[in-house]
Design a protein around this motif. Structure first.
Motif, PDB file in Angstrom:
ATOM      1  N   GLU A  31       0.833  -1.202   0.000  1.00 39.45           N
ATOM      2  CA  GLU A  31       0.000   0.000   0.000  1.00 39.45           C
ATOM      3  C   GLU A  31       0.873   1.260   0.000  1.00 39.45           C
ATOM      4  O   GLU A  31       0.579   2.225  -0.718  1.00 39.45           O
ATOM      5  N   THR A  32       1.940   1.239   0.772  1.00 32.64           N
ATOM      6  CA  THR A  32       2.868   2.374   0.784  1.00 32.64           C
ATOM      7  C   THR A  32       3.506   2.556  -0.590  1.00 32.64           C
ATOM      8  O   THR A  32       3.662   3.683  -1.068  1.00 32.64           O
ATOM      9  N   ALA A  33       3.845   1.456  -1.232  1.00 38.70           N
ATOM     10  CA  ALA A  33       4.439   1.530  -2.580  1.00 38.70           C
ATOM     11  C   ALA A  33       3.443   2.117  -3.578  1.00 38.70           C
ATOM     12  O   ALA A  33       3.824   2.914  -4.439  1.00 38.70           O
ATOM     13  N   TRP A  34       2.152   1.748  -3.469  1.00 43.13           N
ATOM     14  CA  TRP A  34       1.145   2.350  -4.348  1.00 43.13           C
ATOM     15  C   TRP A  34       1.076   3.858  -4.118  1.00 43.13           C
ATOM     16  O   TRP A  34       0.992   4.635  -5.070  1.00 43.13           O
ATOM     17  N   LEU A  35       1.117   4.273  -2.854  1.00 45.33           N
ATOM     18  CA  LEU A  35       1.074   5.705  -2.537  1.00 45.33           C
ATOM     19  C   LEU A  35       2.302   6.420  -3.107  1.00 45.33           C
ATOM     20  O   LEU A  35       2.184   7.503  -3.703  1.00 45.33           O
ATOM     21  N   LEU A  36       3.471   5.832  -2.939  1.00 44.88           N
ATOM     22  CA  LEU A  36       4.693   6.438  -3.474  1.00 44.88           C
ATOM     23  C   LEU A  36       4.671   6.486  -5.005  1.00 44.88           C
ATOM     24  O   LEU A  36       5.154   7.451  -5.607  1.00 44.88           O
ATOM     25  N   ALA A  37       4.091   5.463  -5.626  1.00 46.86           N
ATOM     26  CA  ALA A  37       3.949   5.466  -7.085  1.00 46.86           C
ATOM     27  C   ALA A  37       3.044   6.616  -7.519  1.00 46.86           C
ATOM     28  O   ALA A  37       3.322   7.304  -8.508  1.00 46.86           O
ATOM     29  N   ALA A  38       1.988   6.836  -6.763  1.00 45.90           N
ATOM     30  CA  ALA A  38       1.072   7.942  -7.075  1.00 45.90           C
ATOM     31  C   ALA A  38       1.780   9.286  -6.916  1.00 45.90           C
ATOM     32  O   ALA A  38       1.641  10.174  -7.770  1.00 45.90           O
ATOM     33  N   ARG A  39       2.529   9.437  -5.839  1.00 52.51           N
ATOM     34  CA  ARG A  39       3.278  10.688  -5.630  1.00 52.51           C
ATOM     35  C   ARG A  39       4.239  10.944  -6.782  1.00 52.51           C
ATOM     36  O   ARG A  39       4.359  12.064  -7.272  1.00 52.51           O
ATOM     37  N   ALA A  40       4.968   9.909  -7.184  1.00 57.58           N
ATOM     38  CA  ALA A  40       5.926  10.066  -8.281  1.00 57.58           C
ATOM     39  C   ALA A  40       5.203  10.411  -9.576  1.00 57.58           C
ATOM     40  O   ALA A  40       5.655  11.276 -10.330  1.00 57.58           O
ATOM     41  N   ALA A  41       4.071   9.762  -9.822  1.00 56.76           N
ATOM     42  CA  ALA A  41       3.323  10.021 -11.053  1.00 56.76           C
ATOM     43  C   ALA A  41       2.815  11.459 -11.100  1.00 56.76           C
ATOM     44  O   ALA A  41       2.742  12.049 -12.181  1.00 56.76           O
ATOM     45  N   THR A  42       2.491  12.037  -9.962  1.00 56.93           N
ATOM     46  CA  THR A  42       2.021  13.432  -9.964  1.00 56.93           C
ATOM     47  C   THR A  42       3.111  14.391 -10.420  1.00 56.93           C
ATOM     48  O   THR A  42       2.811  15.478 -10.909  1.00 56.93           O
ATOM     49  N   LEU A  43       4.361  13.993 -10.251  1.00 54.37           N
ATOM     50  CA  LEU A  43       5.478  14.869 -10.609  1.00 54.37           C
ATOM     51  C   LEU A  43       5.942  14.706 -12.056  1.00 54.37           C
ATOM     52  O   LEU A  43       6.779  15.469 -12.525  1.00 54.37           O
ATOM     53  N   VAL A  44       5.399  13.702 -12.746  1.00 48.40           N
ATOM     54  CA  VAL A  44       5.666  13.549 -14.177  1.00 48.40           C
ATOM     55  C   VAL A  44       4.620  14.409 -14.865  1.00 48.40           C
ATOM     56  O   VAL A  44       3.429  14.150 -14.761  1.00 48.40           O
ATOM     57  N   ARG A  45       5.043  15.426 -15.527  1.00 51.95           N
ATOM     58  CA  ARG A  45       4.132  16.458 -16.040  1.00 51.95           C
ATOM     59  C   ARG A  45       3.489  16.106 -17.380  1.00 51.95           C
ATOM     60  O   ARG A  45       3.611  16.850 -18.344  1.00 51.95           O
ATOM     61  N   THR A  46       2.797  14.978 -17.407  1.00 54.86           N
ATOM     62  CA  THR A  46       2.000  14.637 -18.591  1.00 54.86           C
ATOM     63  C   THR A  46       0.581  14.362 -18.119  1.00 54.86           C
ATOM     64  O   THR A  46       0.363  13.962 -16.971  1.00 54.86           O
TER      65      THR A  46
END
Length: 167
Positions: A122-137
């Motif tokens: 679950e933490t990894a899913w959250l971190l994946a979401a955080r990282a995806a928010t910073l990819v500007r597409t």
């Protein structure tokens, strides 16, 4: 020094030195160097445990290039072992900290999909979401929303944090 369990004690001492609010990196490094200096005596130790301890030292020292390389090596050589999941988490975090958000998101998603530890997944899913928010597409932004929803729907220990971050 001649006891057969000295290498095991050195590795345990290195691991213990990394725990707590003030890790003793120089002591841990010294123990690992002593083990590396006599590979014959330390042959009975689990190689993934040694590699993971070395990775933890590099991570705590904020040596991102070394930590990334070590984590990738663990994932190649010790896939399927318990050390691999922790190495993936450290790899993703170091990629994130160096601005490689897309790659970090991929590492976190792979970890979350494969990890049997539900809290870490679950933490990894959250971190994946955080990282995806910073990819500007726009695709990454949409993916981030989907990943946040996945964490929220799991109703686990980080779901409330995911709600806050999604808002």
């Amino acid at each position: 020094p001649d006891h057969p369990r000295v290498p095991e004690a050195r590795l345990a001492a290195a691991e213990a030195a990394l725990i707590g609010p003030s890790p003793d990196l120089s002591f841990a490094k010294a123990q690992l160097e002593t083990l590396a200096a006599d590979p014959e005596k330390s042959a009975s130790l689990n190689p993934s445990r040694i590699a993971l301890t070395r990775l933890r030292v590099e991570d705590l020292a904020k040596d991102h290039p070394a930590a990334i390389a070590s984590a990738r090596s663990i994932l190649e050589k010790h896939l399927g072992e318990p050390a691999a999941n922790e190495a993936a988490l450290i790899l993703g975090r170091n990629l994130f900290q160096t601005g490689s958000y897309n790659e970090a998101s991929l590492v976190f998603k792979n970890l979350a999909a494969a990890d049997t530890d539900t809290a870490r997944a679950e933490t990894a899913w959250l971190l994946a979401a955080r990282a995806a928010t910073l990819v500007r597409t726009s695709q990454s932004q949409q993916e981030a929303l989907t990943l946040f929803d996945k964490v929220i729907d799991a109703k686990g220990p980080v779901s409330s944090l995911a709600k806050l971050e999604k808002a």
